[in-house]
Design a protein around this motif. Structure first.
Motif, PDB file in Angstrom:
ATOM      1  N   GLY A 169      -7.675  16.496   0.327  1.00  0.00           N
ATOM      2  CA  GLY A 169      -7.968  16.747  -1.078  1.00  0.00           C
ATOM      3  C   GLY A 169      -6.836  16.475  -2.038  1.00  0.00           C
ATOM      4  O   GLY A 169      -6.899  16.889  -3.198  1.00  0.00           O
ATOM      5  N   CYS A 170      -5.791  15.756  -1.584  1.00  0.00           N
ATOM      6  CA  CYS A 170      -4.615  15.541  -2.440  1.00  0.00           C
ATOM      7  C   CYS A 170      -4.587  14.160  -3.087  1.00  0.00           C
ATOM      8  O   CYS A 170      -3.558  13.751  -3.630  1.00  0.00           O
ATOM      9  CB  CYS A 170      -3.332  15.787  -1.649  1.00  0.00           C
ATOM     10  N   GLY A 171      -5.670  13.411  -2.991  1.00  0.00           N
ATOM     11  CA  GLY A 171      -5.773  12.181  -3.767  1.00  0.00           C
ATOM     12  C   GLY A 171      -5.404  10.913  -3.047  1.00  0.00           C
ATOM     13  O   GLY A 171      -5.061   9.917  -3.687  1.00  0.00           O
ATOM     14  N   LYS A 172      -5.511  10.887  -1.719  1.00  0.00           N
ATOM     15  CA  LYS A 172      -5.147   9.664  -0.987  1.00  0.00           C
ATOM     16  C   LYS A 172      -6.115   8.528  -1.311  1.00  0.00           C
ATOM     17  O   LYS A 172      -5.701   7.382  -1.522  1.00  0.00           O
ATOM     18  CB  LYS A 172      -5.115   9.957   0.515  1.00  0.00           C
ATOM     19  N   THR A 173      -7.409   8.827  -1.353  1.00  0.00           N
ATOM     20  CA  THR A 173      -8.394   7.796  -1.693  1.00  0.00           C
ATOM     21  C   THR A 173      -8.215   7.337  -3.132  1.00  0.00           C
ATOM     22  O   THR A 173      -8.295   6.133  -3.430  1.00  0.00           O
ATOM     23  CB  THR A 173      -9.820   8.332  -1.489  1.00  0.00           C
ATOM     24  N   PHE A 174      -7.942   8.256  -4.037  1.00  0.00           N
ATOM     25  CA  PHE A 174      -7.732   7.902  -5.442  1.00  0.00           C
ATOM     26  C   PHE A 174      -6.517   7.000  -5.588  1.00  0.00           C
ATOM     27  O   PHE A 174      -6.524   6.039  -6.372  1.00  0.00           O
ATOM     28  CB  PHE A 174      -7.552   9.179  -6.264  1.00  0.00           C
ATOM     29  N   LEU A 175      -5.470   7.270  -4.815  1.00  0.00           N
ATOM     30  CA  LEU A 175      -4.274   6.429  -4.841  1.00  0.00           C
ATOM     31  C   LEU A 175      -4.588   5.013  -4.370  1.00  0.00           C
ATOM     32  O   LEU A 175      -4.110   4.030  -4.940  1.00  0.00           O
ATOM     33  CB  LEU A 175      -3.182   7.034  -3.953  1.00  0.00           C
ATOM     34  N   ALA A 176      -5.394   4.905  -3.309  1.00  0.00           N
ATOM     35  CA  ALA A 176      -5.748   3.580  -2.797  1.00  0.00           C
ATOM     36  C   ALA A 176      -6.519   2.791  -3.847  1.00  0.00           C
ATOM     37  O   ALA A 176      -6.284   1.590  -4.038  1.00  0.00           O
ATOM     38  CB  ALA A 176      -6.573   3.725  -1.514  1.00  0.00           C
ATOM     39  N   ARG A 177      -7.436   3.446  -4.544  1.00  0.00           N
ATOM     40  CA  ARG A 177      -8.174   2.764  -5.614  1.00  0.00           C
ATOM     41  C   ARG A 177      -7.234   2.349  -6.744  1.00  0.00           C
ATOM     42  O   ARG A 177      -7.399   1.281  -7.356  1.00  0.00           O
ATOM     43  CB  ARG A 177      -9.272   3.678  -6.159  1.00  0.00           C
ATOM     44  N   ALA A 178      -6.254   3.206  -7.034  1.00  0.00           N
ATOM     45  CA  ALA A 178      -5.297   2.881  -8.092  1.00  0.00           C
ATOM     46  C   ALA A 178      -4.450   1.675  -7.722  1.00  0.00           C
ATOM     47  O   ALA A 178      -4.134   0.841  -8.577  1.00  0.00           O
ATOM     48  CB  ALA A 178      -4.400   4.093  -8.369  1.00  0.00           C
ATOM     49  N   VAL A 179      -4.081   1.546  -6.452  1.00  0.00           N
ATOM     50  CA  VAL A 179      -3.314   0.374  -6.005  1.00  0.00           C
ATOM     51  C   VAL A 179      -4.148  -0.895  -6.189  1.00  0.00           C
ATOM     52  O   VAL A 179      -3.663  -1.918  -6.676  1.00  0.00           O
ATOM     53  CB  VAL A 179      -2.882   0.537  -4.534  1.00  0.00           C
ATOM     54  N   ALA A 180      -5.424  -0.841  -5.803  1.00  0.00           N
ATOM     55  CA  ALA A 180      -6.304  -2.000  -5.976  1.00  0.00           C
ATOM     56  C   ALA A 180      -6.439  -2.359  -7.449  1.00  0.00           C
ATOM     57  O   ALA A 180      -6.393  -3.542  -7.827  1.00  0.00           O
ATOM     58  CB  ALA A 180      -7.673  -1.717  -5.365  1.00  0.00           C
ATOM     59  N   GLY A 181      -6.603  -1.353  -8.311  1.00  0.00           N
ATOM     60  CA  GLY A 181      -6.714  -1.620  -9.737  1.00  0.00           C
ATOM     61  C   GLY A 181      -5.441  -2.179 -10.319  1.00  0.00           C
ATOM     62  O   GLY A 181      -5.460  -3.076 -11.161  1.00  0.00           O
ATOM     63  N   GLU A 182      -4.296  -1.676  -9.868  1.00  0.00           N
ATOM     64  CA  GLU A 182      -3.002  -2.153 -10.360  1.00  0.00           C
ATOM     65  C   GLU A 182      -2.763  -3.604  -9.970  1.00  0.00           C
ATOM     66  O   GLU A 182      -2.144  -4.366 -10.705  1.00  0.00           O
ATOM     67  CB  GLU A 182      -1.891  -1.266  -9.787  1.00  0.00           C
ATOM     68  N   MET A 183      -3.251  -3.984  -8.788  1.00  0.00           N
ATOM     69  CA  MET A 183      -3.069  -5.347  -8.295  1.00  0.00           C
ATOM     70  C   MET A 183      -4.122  -6.307  -8.838  1.00  0.00           C
ATOM     71  O   MET A 183      -3.981  -7.528  -8.677  1.00  0.00           O
ATOM     72  CB  MET A 183      -3.158  -5.350  -6.759  1.00  0.00           C
ATOM     73  N   GLY A 184      -5.189  -5.773  -9.434  1.00  0.00           N
ATOM     74  CA  GLY A 184      -6.299  -6.629  -9.817  1.00  0.00           C
ATOM     75  C   GLY A 184      -7.026  -7.158  -8.603  1.00  0.00           C
ATOM     76  O   GLY A 184      -7.600  -8.254  -8.629  1.00  0.00           O
ATOM     77  N   ALA A 185      -6.998  -6.399  -7.517  1.00  0.00           N
ATOM     78  CA  ALA A 185      -7.607  -6.834  -6.259  1.00  0.00           C
ATOM     79  C   ALA A 185      -8.937  -6.128  -6.044  1.00  0.00           C
ATOM     80  O   ALA A 185      -9.235  -5.102  -6.660  1.00  0.00           O
ATOM     81  CB  ALA A 185      -6.662  -6.533  -5.091  1.00  0.00           C
ATOM     82  N   LYS A 186      -9.733  -6.689  -5.148  1.00  0.00           N
ATOM     83  CA  LYS A 186     -10.964  -6.034  -4.732  1.00  0.00           C
ATOM     84  C   LYS A 186     -10.631  -4.810  -3.882  1.00  0.00           C
ATOM     85  O   LYS A 186      -9.532  -4.682  -3.335  1.00  0.00           O
ATOM     86  CB  LYS A 186     -11.835  -7.000  -3.931  1.00  0.00           C
ATOM     87  N   PHE A 187     -11.603  -3.915  -3.769  1.00  0.00           N
ATOM     88  CA  PHE A 187     -11.402  -2.686  -2.999  1.00  0.00           C
ATOM     89  C   PHE A 187     -12.568  -2.518  -2.031  1.00  0.00           C
ATOM     90  O   PHE A 187     -13.734  -2.566  -2.430  1.00  0.00           O
ATOM     91  CB  PHE A 187     -11.319  -1.475  -3.932  1.00  0.00           C
TER      92      PHE A 187
END
Length: 426
Positions: free
Chosen positions: A190-208
């Motif tokens: 519940g500490c945001g690991k999935t949210f962090l992964a989505r943020a990395v994809a968004g920051e890179m402009g990559a697909k998720f």
């Protein structure tokens, strides 16, 4: 017995001894056709085409065996079956104007003799490529690291591992930094690991693309490995892509503790995919998340795989404030002392804080229904919710303390040890 029978018998024995010798099998099929033994010839030709569908010699012999006229010959729009009979209507397998693949026509003719190369149910969709992947949800993330409250150390590690090299291609080439790589996020639930992964994809402009155990496991032998391979293939087709392995300990559990042979082969397939043995992983950024990294097979953490580990801790005071503001911003509130709530929620995960706000809203709504008038969510509602909602991270921290004390081989959990010492839990 004709003069050719002894030779056919010898060649049959030779083909049985060397089934992969296609020239020998085709020679035998030709003799069988000459001897009028068409059924046996068709069986051998079917096996030859199964091994090499593009063999023109085998295709020509098969056409001869089936009575199909060669291209450009015979009567347009009609063909005569072997042994005579009614001409086949236009569009039938083997006719010159047929749009059907000749190999598919051969398979139908040989259905009683040779099993088909591939089996596809009538309602199964055709394979798709690129952005049209419909078997798996390939998303475009709109979340950025700026949307993640706090966690500066985690953001810095992600910047060093992934984002910096991507933004600076010339420096990346100069230093020989590959875009391949894997990183494991671990910490309490519940500490945001999935949210962090989505943020990395968004920051890179990559697909998720998110992968969980339910996307992989199948009751039929071999299907789980195929599902895992197809998920990685979808990520490769959509590169640059962040492939997120949620609860990686379920797929990559320590093989020494796995009693199921099928789960062991799934773990081996995961290792092969991470190594890129089935295709290039260039542009595929593998992020994994787990609450129990000590249960993950050590082979997954070897260089070139998930070789970097980042500890995602319960949110600090700044992050807790940001999370509380986010979950209260669209609710009717008045007189909330955020500083008091932040101080009272140490060890709360992001999910715990969301549940705290939800519980306070429930109390205010129930009171409004009872009174018959709407009122705002106040500090009293949050204080009451704090008496009911407990931090879910403490059992994890107790387990992590034992791991840090007795199972920190090679300094794998040094960052966890440092955190527990700062909190005076070690």
């Amino acid at each position: 017995m004709t003069d050719a029978d002894p030779l056919i018998a010898s060649l049959t024995a030779a083909v049985d001894a060397r089934p992969e010798d296609l020239p020998l099998r085709l020679h035998l099929a030709g003799l069988l056709l000459d001897a009028g033994r068409g059924g046996e010839a068709i069986a051998h030709l079917g096996q030859a085409l199964t091994r090499d569908p593009g063999d023109t010699g085998a295709q020509a012999l098969m056409q001869r065996a089936l009575g199909v006229p060669p291209a450009g010959g015979g009567t347009p729009g009609a063909s005569t079956p072997a042994g005579g009979g009614t001409p086949a209507p236009p569009g039938s397998p083997g006719t010159p104007d047929s749009p059907v693949d000749p190999l598919a026509a051969y398979e139908r003719e040989l259905a009683d003799v040779v099993p088909p190369r591939f089996v596809r149910s009538g309602d199964e969709p055709e394979p798709v490529t690129g952005d049209a992947d419909r078997a798996y949800d390939v998303e475009t993330s709109t979340v950025r690291l700026a949307d993640v409250g706090g966690m500066e150390a985690v953001k810095e590690r992600l910047e060093l591992a992934f984002l910096g090299p991507l933004r600076n291609p010339e420096l990346r080439r100069m230093y020989g930094k590959s875009l391949r790589g894997g990183l494991m996020l671990y910490g309490p639930p519940g500490c945001g690991k999935t949210f962090l992964a989505r943020a990395v994809a968004g920051e890179m402009g990559a697909k998720f693309l998110s992968l969980s155990i339910v996307d992989v496991l199948d009751m039929w032998m071999g299907n789980s490995e195929r599902n895992l391979h197809e998920l990685f293939q979808a990520a490769r087709r959509n590169a640059p892509c962040v492939l997120f392995l949620d609860e990686v300990d379920a797929l990559g559990h320590k093989r020494s503790k796995v009693t199921s042979s099928s789960m062991r082969t799934v773990g081996n397939q995961l290792l092969a995919e991470l190594d890129g043995m089935e295709g290039s992983n260039e542009g595929v950024f593998v992020l994994a998340a787990t609450n129990t990294p000590w249960d993950v097979d050590a082979a997954l953490r070897r260089p070139g795989r998930l070789d970097r580990m980042v500890l995602v801790l319960p949110p600090d005071a700044e992050a807790r404030r940001a999370i509380l503001e986010y979950h209260l911003r669209d609710r009717p509130i008045a007189g909330i002392d955020l500083r008091k709530v932040v101080a009272a929620t140490e060890d709360f995960s992001g999910a715990d804080l969301a549940h705290l706000c939800e519980t306070a809203a429930e109390f205010a709504m129930a009171d409004s229904v009872r009174r018959g008038e709407v009122r705002m969510i106040g500090q009293g509602d949050l204080d009451r919710a704090l008496k009911e909602v407990r931090p879910s991270t403490r059992p994890w921290l107790a387990t992590a303390r034992n791991v840090a004390m007795f199972a920190n081989e090679g300094g794998v959990y040094d960052d966890l040890v440092a955190y527990l010492k700062r909190r005076r839990l070690l």
